[in-house]
Design an enzyme around this catalytic site. Structure first.
Site, mmCIF file in Angstrom:
data_model
loop_
_atom_site.group_PDB
_atom_site.id
_atom_site.type_symbol
_atom_site.label_atom_id
_atom_site.label_comp_id
_atom_site.label_asym_id
_atom_site.label_seq_id
_atom_site.Cartn_x
_atom_site.Cartn_y
_atom_site.Cartn_z
ATOM 1 N N GLU A 275 -5.310 -5.475 10.405
ATOM 2 C CA GLU A 275 -4.357 -4.387 10.621
ATOM 3 C C GLU A 275 -4.680 -3.686 11.937
ATOM 4 O O GLU A 275 -5.512 -2.756 11.952
ATOM 5 C CB GLU A 275 -4.449 -3.379 9.477
ATOM 6 C CG GLU A 275 -4.099 -3.960 8.130
ATOM 7 C CD GLU A 275 -3.522 -2.882 7.218
ATOM 8 O OE1 GLU A 275 -2.361 -3.032 6.833
ATOM 9 O OE2 GLU A 275 -4.215 -1.908 6.921
ATOM 10 N N GLU B 106 -7.029 4.290 7.861
ATOM 11 C CA GLU B 106 -6.901 5.732 7.617
ATOM 12 C C GLU B 106 -8.179 6.286 6.991
ATOM 13 O O GLU B 106 -8.580 7.416 7.260
ATOM 14 C CB GLU B 106 -5.667 5.993 6.736
ATOM 15 C CG GLU B 106 -4.374 5.765 7.523
ATOM 16 C CD GLU B 106 -3.169 5.367 6.687
ATOM 17 O OE1 GLU B 106 -3.194 5.522 5.459
ATOM 18 O OE2 GLU B 106 -2.198 4.865 7.293
ATOM 19 N N ASN C 178 0.862 -1.190 0.000
ATOM 20 C CA ASN C 178 0.000 0.000 0.000
ATOM 21 C C ASN C 178 0.897 1.238 0.000
ATOM 22 O O ASN C 178 1.503 1.564 1.017
ATOM 23 C CB ASN C 178 -0.890 -0.033 1.264
ATOM 24 C CG ASN C 178 -1.694 1.246 1.426
ATOM 25 O OD1 ASN C 178 -1.827 2.041 0.487
ATOM 26 N ND2 ASN C 178 -2.234 1.446 2.614
ATOM 27 N N LYS D 297 0.034 4.226 -0.221
ATOM 28 C CA LYS D 297 -0.649 5.388 0.388
ATOM 29 C C LYS D 297 -0.511 6.617 -0.522
ATOM 30 O O LYS D 297 -0.473 6.483 -1.734
ATOM 31 C CB LYS D 297 -0.122 5.657 1.797
ATOM 32 C CG LYS D 297 -0.111 4.408 2.677
ATOM 33 C CD LYS D 297 0.023 4.741 4.130
ATOM 34 C CE LYS D 297 0.244 3.467 4.919
ATOM 35 N NZ LYS D 297 0.005 3.626 6.331
ATOM 36 N N GLY E 237 2.134 2.085 10.817
ATOM 37 C CA GLY E 237 3.016 3.252 10.706
ATOM 38 C C GLY E 237 3.679 3.635 12.013
ATOM 39 O O GLY E 237 4.254 4.720 12.124
ATOM 40 N N SER F 161 3.368 -2.282 10.259
ATOM 41 C CA SER F 161 4.818 -2.153 10.443
ATOM 42 C C SER F 161 5.587 -3.423 10.098
ATOM 43 O O SER F 161 6.587 -3.754 10.747
ATOM 44 C CB SER F 161 5.144 -1.706 11.876
ATOM 45 O OG SER F 161 4.583 -0.428 12.128
ATOM 46 N N HIS G 258 -9.602 0.714 4.846
ATOM 47 C CA HIS G 258 -8.314 0.948 5.509
ATOM 48 C C HIS G 258 -8.548 1.856 6.718
ATOM 49 O O HIS G 258 -9.388 2.760 6.668
ATOM 50 C CB HIS G 258 -7.323 1.594 4.528
ATOM 51 C CG HIS G 258 -5.928 1.627 5.077
ATOM 52 N ND1 HIS G 258 -5.519 2.589 5.972
ATOM 53 C CD2 HIS G 258 -4.871 0.800 4.900
ATOM 54 C CE1 HIS G 258 -4.260 2.354 6.307
ATOM 55 N NE2 HIS G 258 -3.837 1.273 5.667
HETATM 56 C C1 PEP Z 1 -0.824 0.028 5.928
HETATM 57 O O1 PEP Z 1 -0.902 1.205 5.626
HETATM 58 O O2 PEP Z 1 -1.712 -0.740 5.532
HETATM 59 C C2 PEP Z 1 0.293 -0.424 6.744
HETATM 60 C C3 PEP Z 1 0.270 -1.651 7.212
HETATM 61 O O3 PEP Z 1 1.290 0.483 6.967
HETATM 62 P P1 PEP Z 1 2.718 0.189 7.678
HETATM 63 O O4 PEP Z 1 3.271 -1.077 7.098
HETATM 64 O O5 PEP Z 1 3.548 1.386 7.342
HETATM 65 O O6 PEP Z 1 2.446 0.044 9.132
#
Ligand code: PEP
Length: 254
Positions: A167, A97, A9, A11, A173, A211, A95
């Site tokens: 997630e 976000e 992703n 973003k 993040g 992460s 997601h």
């Molecule tokens: C994501 O945005 O779906 C995600 C898992 O981000 P990160 O790997 O940076 O935590």
């Protein structure tokens, strides 16, 4: 046996130049990984470039969101049939976000999921709890409700045709990864919940996201119900993303 899926992703990052550089590194790097699936999710404006650059590599291209309506007066949205038209095969829905920054509800996420399925797009349904919800012991209630909303609104067969990404919001993040045991416990819960809705649940891929880095990926992929990863930050660095792909390939053949 479920085929691992590693999804990146991107973003709201990048430019035409960085997209070309990243895709050129991935094109070379993914050859030989034939027993797993790789998906990239660029910002929407770069989707046509990525589809073209991914041609012949086996890398699939997806969108980071999908409209809940058919084409019409929905300024700023992108309809599922438009994504199909430009070569997308997948789309994220829900997601964290989108849920947190743009107030997307379980009902809206379910409508997006349904719209994607109507046009043959594979939705990647993102679910997960906040730190406060985990500390209150609400993880299963939150994740269960996110899944149930899709089953009720999009239908059980549609749900079984998607991908689920667990997630935990507190791991996205932040550099904090769920332990393999924490992730496996929620993945097992998700798989049981999917099975309550559909007999095809054993085929649904459940990814972990939060992460993920090459050094943490191997022990996550060793868990029984973790079928790959949704990768944010590390998917913007070709070496890291390819390192995660390599860990998935090793876990598959172990
Ligand atoms: C994501 O945005 O779906 C995600 C898992 O981000 P990160 O790997 O940076 O935590």
């Amino acid at each position: 046996m479920r085929r691992p899926l590693i999804a990146g992703n991107w973003k709201m990052h990048g430019s035409r130049a960085t997209v070309h550089a990243l895709m050129s590194a991935l094109r070379d790097g993914v050859s030989g990984f034939d027993a797993l699936d790789v998906l990239v999710l660029p910002p929407a404006v770069y989707i046509p470039d990525v589809v073209r650059l991914a041609d012949g590599t086996g890398i699939a291209t997806g969108a980071q969101n999908v409209g809940d309506q058919e084409q019409g007066a929905c300024t700023g949205e992108i309809a599922a049939d438009m994504l199909v038209d430009v070569g997308c095969t997948h789309a994220l829905v829900g997601h964290s976000e989108r849920r947190a920054l743009y107030h997307e509800t379980d009902a809206l996420v379910a409508a997006r999921f349904a719209a994607a399925r109507r046009h043959g797009i594979t939705p990647v349904l993102c679910v997960g709890e906040t730190l406060e919800q985990r500390e209150r012991g609400e993880t299963e209630a939150v994740v269960g409700a996110q899944i149930d909303a899709v089953a009720e609104q999009a239908g059980k067969e549609a749900l079984a045709a998607g991908v689920v990404a667990y997630e935990p919001v507190w791991a996205i993040g932040t550099g904090v990864t769920a332990t393999p045991e924490q992730a496996q416990a929620v993945h097992a819960f998700i798989r049981a919940r999917l099975a309550e809705h559909s007999g095809h649940a054993t085929d649904v891929r459940v990814l972990y996201g939060g992460s993920v880095k090459p050094r943490s990926a191997g022990e996550l992929f060793a868990m029984a119900d973790i079928d790959g990863a949704l990768v944010g930050g590390a998917s913007l660095k070709a070496d890291d993303f390819l390192g995660i792909i390599a860990r998935a390939d090793e876990a598959r053949s172990a």
